[in-house]
Write a protein that holds these residues in place. Structure first.
Motif, PDB file in Angstrom:
ATOM      1  N   GLU B 229       0.865  -1.158   0.036  1.00 35.20           N
ATOM      2  CA  GLU B 229       0.002   0.038   0.004  1.00 35.20           C
ATOM      3  C   GLU B 229       0.702   1.297  -0.017  1.00 35.20           C
ATOM      4  N   GLY B 230       0.501   2.335  -0.766  1.00 37.70           N
ATOM      5  CA  GLY B 230       1.097   3.627  -0.674  1.00 37.70           C
ATOM      6  C   GLY B 230      -0.029   4.605  -1.235  1.00 37.70           C
ATOM      7  N   TYR B 231       0.303   5.751  -0.833  1.00 42.30           N
ATOM      8  CA  TYR B 231      -0.790   6.639  -0.858  1.00 42.30           C
ATOM      9  C   TYR B 231      -0.464   8.138  -1.432  1.00 42.30           C
ATOM     10  N   SER B 232       0.703   8.151  -2.129  1.00 43.88           N
ATOM     11  CA  SER B 232       1.351   9.462  -2.591  1.00 43.88           C
ATOM     12  C   SER B 232       0.442   9.531  -4.144  1.00 43.88           C
ATOM     13  N   TYR B 233      -0.656   9.196  -4.455  1.00 48.30           N
ATOM     14  CA  TYR B 233      -1.102   9.427  -5.637  1.00 48.30           C
ATOM     15  C   TYR B 233      -1.475  10.515  -6.300  1.00 48.30           C
ATOM     16  N   LEU B 234      -1.500  11.617  -5.578  1.00 45.51           N
ATOM     17  CA  LEU B 234      -1.923  13.077  -5.841  1.00 45.51           C
ATOM     18  C   LEU B 234      -0.770  13.469  -7.204  1.00 45.51           C
ATOM     19  N   ALA B 235      -1.305  14.363  -7.933  1.00 43.19           N
ATOM     20  CA  ALA B 235      -0.492  14.812  -8.967  1.00 43.19           C
ATOM     21  C   ALA B 235       0.406  16.073  -8.211  1.00 43.19           C
ATOM     22  N   GLY B 236       1.554  16.072  -8.340  1.00 43.85           N
ATOM     23  CA  GLY B 236       2.487  16.957  -7.572  1.00 43.85           C
ATOM     24  C   GLY B 236       2.795  16.570  -6.209  1.00 43.85           C
ATOM     25  N   GLN B 237       2.535  15.140  -5.850  1.00 37.40           N
ATOM     26  CA  GLN B 237       3.066  14.738  -4.559  1.00 37.40           C
ATOM     27  C   GLN B 237       3.762  13.779  -4.709  1.00 37.40           C
ATOM     28  N   SER B 238       3.979  13.222  -6.014  1.00 37.45           N
ATOM     29  CA  SER B 238       4.818  11.977  -6.250  1.00 37.45           C
ATOM     30  C   SER B 238       5.998  12.203  -5.411  1.00 37.45           C
ATOM     31  N   PRO B 239       6.683  11.172  -4.773  1.00 31.58           N
ATOM     32  CA  PRO B 239       8.062  10.836  -4.311  1.00 31.58           C
ATOM     33  C   PRO B 239       8.942  10.855  -5.218  1.00 31.58           C
ATOM     34  N   SER B 240      10.221  11.169  -4.712  1.00 30.20           N
ATOM     35  CA  SER B 240      11.459  10.897  -5.586  1.00 30.20           C
ATOM     36  C   SER B 240      12.148   9.544  -5.585  1.00 30.20           C
ATOM     37  N   LEU B 241      12.042   9.147  -4.396  1.00 30.09           N
ATOM     38  CA  LEU B 241      12.972   7.733  -4.252  1.00 30.09           C
ATOM     39  C   LEU B 241      12.016   6.565  -4.293  1.00 30.09           C
ATOM     40  N   PRO B 242      12.342   5.405  -5.032  1.00 29.75           N
ATOM     41  CA  PRO B 242      11.781   4.306  -4.721  1.00 29.75           C
ATOM     42  C   PRO B 242      11.431   3.640  -3.781  1.00 29.75           C
ATOM     43  N   GLY B 243      10.198   3.148  -3.130  1.00 30.26           N
ATOM     44  CA  GLY B 243      10.147   2.511  -1.886  1.00 30.26           C
ATOM     45  C   GLY B 243       9.464   1.077  -2.228  1.00 30.26           C
ATOM     46  N   PHE B 244      10.061   0.337  -1.348  1.00 29.67           N
ATOM     47  CA  PHE B 244       9.856  -1.333  -1.499  1.00 29.67           C
ATOM     48  C   PHE B 244       9.332  -1.681  -0.212  1.00 29.67           C
ATOM     49  N   GLU B 245       8.493  -2.906  -0.340  1.00 30.45           N
ATOM     50  CA  GLU B 245       8.219  -3.643   0.908  1.00 30.45           C
ATOM     51  C   GLU B 245       8.702  -4.795   0.748  1.00 30.45           C
ATOM     52  N   LEU B 246       9.211  -5.433   1.845  1.00 30.51           N
ATOM     53  CA  LEU B 246       9.658  -6.805   1.981  1.00 30.51           C
ATOM     54  C   LEU B 246       8.934  -7.502   2.967  1.00 30.51           C
ATOM     55  N   THR B 247       8.956  -8.997   2.734  1.00 33.85           N
ATOM     56  CA  THR B 247       8.426  -9.669   3.565  1.00 33.85           C
ATOM     57  C   THR B 247       8.831  -9.446   5.165  1.00 33.85           C
ATOM     58  N   ALA B 248       8.272  -9.595   6.251  1.00 33.36           N
ATOM     59  CA  ALA B 248       8.771  -9.654   7.495  1.00 33.36           C
ATOM     60  C   ALA B 248      10.062 -10.339   7.692  1.00 33.36           C
ATOM     61  N   GLU B 249       9.863 -11.700   7.076  1.00 35.58           N
ATOM     62  CA  GLU B 249      11.246 -12.606   7.330  1.00 35.58           C
ATOM     63  C   GLU B 249      12.397 -12.073   6.646  1.00 35.58           C
ATOM     64  N   ASP B 250      12.136 -11.547   5.459  1.00 35.77           N
ATOM     65  CA  ASP B 250      13.393 -11.094   4.796  1.00 35.77           C
ATOM     66  C   ASP B 250      13.973  -9.693   5.127  1.00 35.77           C
ATOM     67  N   TYR B 251      12.915  -8.811   5.658  1.00 35.76           N
ATOM     68  CA  TYR B 251      13.373  -7.456   6.189  1.00 35.76           C
ATOM     69  C   TYR B 251      13.947  -7.949   7.763  1.00 35.76           C
ATOM     70  N   ARG B 252      13.844  -8.621   8.586  1.00 33.68           N
ATOM     71  CA  ARG B 252      14.301  -8.877   9.671  1.00 33.68           C
ATOM     72  C   ARG B 252      15.674  -9.734   9.479  1.00 33.68           C
ATOM     73  N   ARG B 253      15.598 -10.659   8.627  1.00 37.24           N
ATOM     74  CA  ARG B 253      17.038 -11.252   8.198  1.00 37.24           C
ATOM     75  C   ARG B 253      18.198 -10.116   8.003  1.00 37.24           C
ATOM     76  N   LEU B 254      17.651  -9.056   7.035  1.00 34.01           N
ATOM     77  CA  LEU B 254      18.734  -8.205   6.659  1.00 34.01           C
ATOM     78  C   LEU B 254      19.029  -7.209   8.137  1.00 34.01           C
ATOM     79  N   ALA B 255      18.108  -7.058   9.048  1.00 38.15           N
ATOM     80  CA  ALA B 255      18.208  -6.171  10.076  1.00 38.15           C
ATOM     81  C   ALA B 255      19.188  -6.924  11.246  1.00 38.15           C
ATOM     82  N   ARG B 256      18.876  -8.294  11.251  1.00 36.05           N
ATOM     83  CA  ARG B 256      19.803  -9.120  12.136  1.00 36.05           C
ATOM     84  C   ARG B 256      21.280  -9.086  11.609  1.00 36.05           C
ATOM     85  N   LEU B 257      21.455  -9.453  10.407  1.00 36.97           N
ATOM     86  CA  LEU B 257      22.784  -9.412   9.883  1.00 36.97           C
ATOM     87  C   LEU B 257      23.331  -8.147   9.984  1.00 36.97           C
ATOM     88  N   ALA B 258      22.835  -6.743   9.784  1.00 38.95           N
ATOM     89  CA  ALA B 258      23.364  -5.501   9.914  1.00 38.95           C
ATOM     90  C   ALA B 258      23.969  -5.346  11.580  1.00 38.95           C
TER      91      ALA B 258
END
Lengths: 534, 534
Positions: B229-258
């Motif tokens: 889900e994302g909400y920056s749909y209004l014209a003129g409100q688009s973000p400049s950086l790509p945003g991604f969502e990872l599964t909780a498992e993939d995200y936590r593995r990265l965080a633990r390794l860091a």
């Protein structure tokens, strides 16, 4: 009655070991709960190294790590014990995309020990051709050329699964395990297992003969999970067609679309490859030497290998980390047990408890192959060949404790139909009852590395563990990761494992052995074979 | 008493419609259960067309399909009603791979309305920088340049989720909904919602200013699921950086390794792109005309838009297919109701019930913008501006039935605090009690398209539906697919929907309206604002 009174009485030789054991237990609990390393060990293995398919390059890396761990703890006799397994196999990338009638990125895993697509995209229309036995081939002859073949029955909806995602055993759940398990012996079981093994080869030959390009099966779980188990690991048994597993959701969507319109077109890619550098797998062995060379040894073990969808965390990095931590705790405490305590990490468990079986063949007992029996039959009949021939090491092994029911804490131990062992197990577990490990049940558990020890009449045991979300989503799946493993559970398990080992190593009594198995007779001698059973 | 006796008595004018209604109910049940099309309709929409993000090219395709469906059923006044939304957005491919310390294919979805990586791989070390409000920026200033920023708090383990995967309501569950819901009014709610909306933009500006390359968040569910889900749909409100969502498992593995070693390196790719062909979204409207032009209309609706992780099946292809099927059933039966029955498929529901709100503004009532209020505030305050100004169409709408609680069968209906409506609702539902729809409860449901109708004092209702696995894994996720939707449930829902509509369209009585809302006062006038609440 005071301690001095007891100590000065005839009961001395009983009282002192009991007190020593109690003191050991307190120190084990202290070291295992307050200075635990088990989750850091788990993280090095599961996060740092990751999945460990038997004979893969990644499990070789993990072996080096485990050897270094045991050596770092100061254990003795730390070494690999190689045994012949089959081919190495691995993949880095794989993808599956439906490209018509619309574009859908699907969740996919290549099936272990099937060849890849050389990293190139293989694009073809699918055909849903549910095939699960040789008798099904005829219906699809002439229809599969140029197709990606979906071989599972799709079903139309997910199961109405009313079980909780995450479970801990109630006392009632555990009480239900406290029953002697009546033996069942179906002479056809073995035949079915061999036929299933052979069917993978027959299916591959059929599909190739028909000109199919690849085959796809459905995950056995709903909810976006995949596992990728495959069994064609023997040299000379490798299939020719790439095999893939899709999530149940992705698979059923393809099947529904094929029913309501033109066959969807799918693009499959896998860079899976074989590695024949070595066909050996290795068990890892390490000893905490006993003070009495004639007293034999007790052993803890867990399988070290895993499937590759996840990180091999609950299955069975958890057991491996607990075995390592039990070794660390005991070594850290500087205990010098009467009997040697041996720690074992098995490989090839996922392919049929092969590592623990190799250990038995190397050290404990053999089951000779009758004249005229072919190699594959010999391979499959190991557990059911008689008589059992003991080796010199047979009498040395006094107890074996296995961990392979996920990462949940120990709630007790299965006496594995060896009812005579229950009183001693109960006594040894007593110091850990308040940690939640307090139930000795008569029942058996199957499917892991204590089984073949029982099959040669030795004392192999497995712990009762809280199920957590092992069955619901973790076991063999792409979410078998460290965050499904809980520190409190793991620390408790390591403490109880260490405590049981030390008690078994020091106790005056030995766990009674079950009788040496003999050729069973069919439990229902009046049954007819079901011709539809494969 | 025989029918003839009743028919010849003064009760005729009551008895005949009652009998006619009963007969209609039997025919609705027969058509809806024995000649159902609802699962085929669902399959065309969910499997054939797939996800339908508001203003995407795929939802335009779906609109054409829905218009053709309604026209095919022979409905009148079938048309689009456009309203201004924002930018189109879509993606075909995305991937996330950890490339160091080892290689892991991760499960990922681009966050809606964030830009892609132009289809190229963006490779960088990660940094775990949990940021959820502006006050958190300071701690990370100067540390994010050249990084992929993980902005969610990782947590260390999955939740001990004891709920069943799949649920049907017990009578007790439903009885708990039978209570008048006391009003709550927190003037800060709106402020928080606006701040959250604005925070997406502030975060993007902060990250870009710091030289970060992309941001990643954790899925809010365990078990390998993503939603995006994302909400920056209004014209003129688009973000400049790509945003991604990872599964909780993939995200936590990265965080633990860091935490335990050097920052992992991750490779992200997304071909997400904007489409500004049109900034309009469309509601789909179709009528089954009534016989009495002065009698007004009743309406059924469901939102037609979805998120893009799955196929928008349970949310809310199910509701859309049931609305379509109710239209088909009633048209097939050739009924000619007194009041017009209108069918509506809304867009923009997932972004804030925008389609049903646009319908209200176009037909029913407006809430004028006070002088000096800025555009964004005006956009967010629609439901809380007073007074409400009725439009000529206001008095025409006599009842609205919404479906958006997944795909479970109807167990009854929420009276939505409109207790006076319960007796009529009960009467209308009576013929369907034996199908399992038998409970009228006082409680309210929120979060979907009947809400703003209530907010202008009209009779908007939602059905009680069996939850199935909607909350546990389907809602917004990558397994929101047709196989989580069950034919028996859907057929029942379509029958009850058709039945309630026809009863509402024919009944002599109209559902009582709730009072016209006025500016509420804070329910706790003594509360202090929590400065930590965003």
């Amino acid at each position: 009655m005071s301690f001095l009174l007891v100590a000065s009485a005839a009961g001395l030789s009983f009282a002192v070991p009991a007190l020593a054991q109690s003191s050991d237990a307190s120190r084990i609990i202290d070291e295992g709960l307050n200075r635990s390393r088990v989750m850091l060990t788990a993280s090095e293995l599961m996060d740092g190294i990751g999945p460990r398919l038997t004979a893969s390059s990644n499990i070789r890396k993990a072996e080096d790590w485990a050897l270094a761990k045991f050596q770092g703890y100061g254990l003795a006799n730390v070494h690999r014990e190689p045994w012949e397994f089959g081919r190495g196999w691995s993949f880095d990338n794989a993808s599956a995309t439906m490209v018509a009638p619309r574009r859908v990125r699907m969740t996919v895993i290549p099936i272990a020990w099937t060849p890849g697509t050389n990293g190139a995209a293989l694009r073809a229309p699918i055909i849903v051709a549910p095939i699960s036995k040789v008798e099904h081939f005829a219906a699809w002859r002439g229809k599969l050329a140029g197709r990606i073949v979906l071989v599972s029955l799709p079903g139309s909806a997910v199961a109405e699964d009313k079980n909780p995602v995450f479970q801990r055993f109630s006392d009632k759940d555990i009480a239900e395990e406290d029953r002697y398990e009546l033996p069942t012996y179906d002479p056809e079981t073995l035949d079915r297992r061999m036929k299933r093994f052979q069917f993978a080869k027959q299916l591959d030959e059929f599909l190739r003969g028909e000109g199919a390009l690849a085959w796809v099966r459905k995950s056995y779980r709903d909810g976006g999970l995949v596992s990728g188990e495959g069994y064609s690991y023997l040299a000379g048994q490798s299939p020719s067609l790439p095999g893939f597993e899709l999530t149940a959701e992705d698979y059923r969507r393809l099947a529904r679309l094929a029913k309501t319109g033109p066959a969807p077109t799918v693009e499959l890619m896998s860079d899976a490859r074989f590695d024949d550098t070595s066909r050996m797998a290795n068990n890892i062995i390490a000893d905490l030497p006993g003070s009495d060379p004639k007293a034999g040894y007790v052993m803890a073990g867990a399988h070290f290998d895993s499937w590759v969808a996840g990180d091999g965390a609950a299955d069975n990095g958890a057991g491996s980390a607990v075995v390592l931590e039990a070794a660390r705790i005991l070594r850290q405490l500087g205990v010098r047990p009467k009997r040697t305590i041996r720690f074992a990490l098995w490989e090839g468990e996922e392919q049929g408890l092969l590592g623990s079986r190799a250990y038995i063949e190397q050290h404990l007992a053999s089951r000779p192959i009758p004249a005229g029996m072919d190699g594959l039959t010999a391979y499959f009949t190991w557990g059911t060949r008689f008589p059992i021939q003991k080796k010199p090491g047979y009498d040395q092994l006094k107890a074996y404790f296995n961990m392979d029911n996920g990462s949940g804490k120990f709630r007790g131990i299965y006496a594995e139909n060896n009812s005579a062992a229950a009183p001693l197990l109960r006594e040894w577990m007593a110091p850990y009852n308040a940690l939640g490990a307090d139930r000795i049940v008569a029942g058996k558990t199957g499917g892991t590395d204590h089984v073949f020890l029982q099959a040669i009449g030795l004392q192999g045991f497995q712990f009762i563990q809280d199920p957590l979300d092992y069955e619901s989503r973790v076991h063999h799946s792409n979410v078998d990761t460290l965050d499904h493993v809980r520190g409190d559970d793991m620390r408790q398990a390591a403490v109880v494992m260490a405590g049981m080992l030390l008690a078994a190593a020091n106790n005056d009594k030995e766990l009674p052995r079950p009788p040496l198995p003999t050729q069973p007779t069919a439990t229902d001698p009046f049954a007819y074979a079901d011709p539809d059973k494969l």
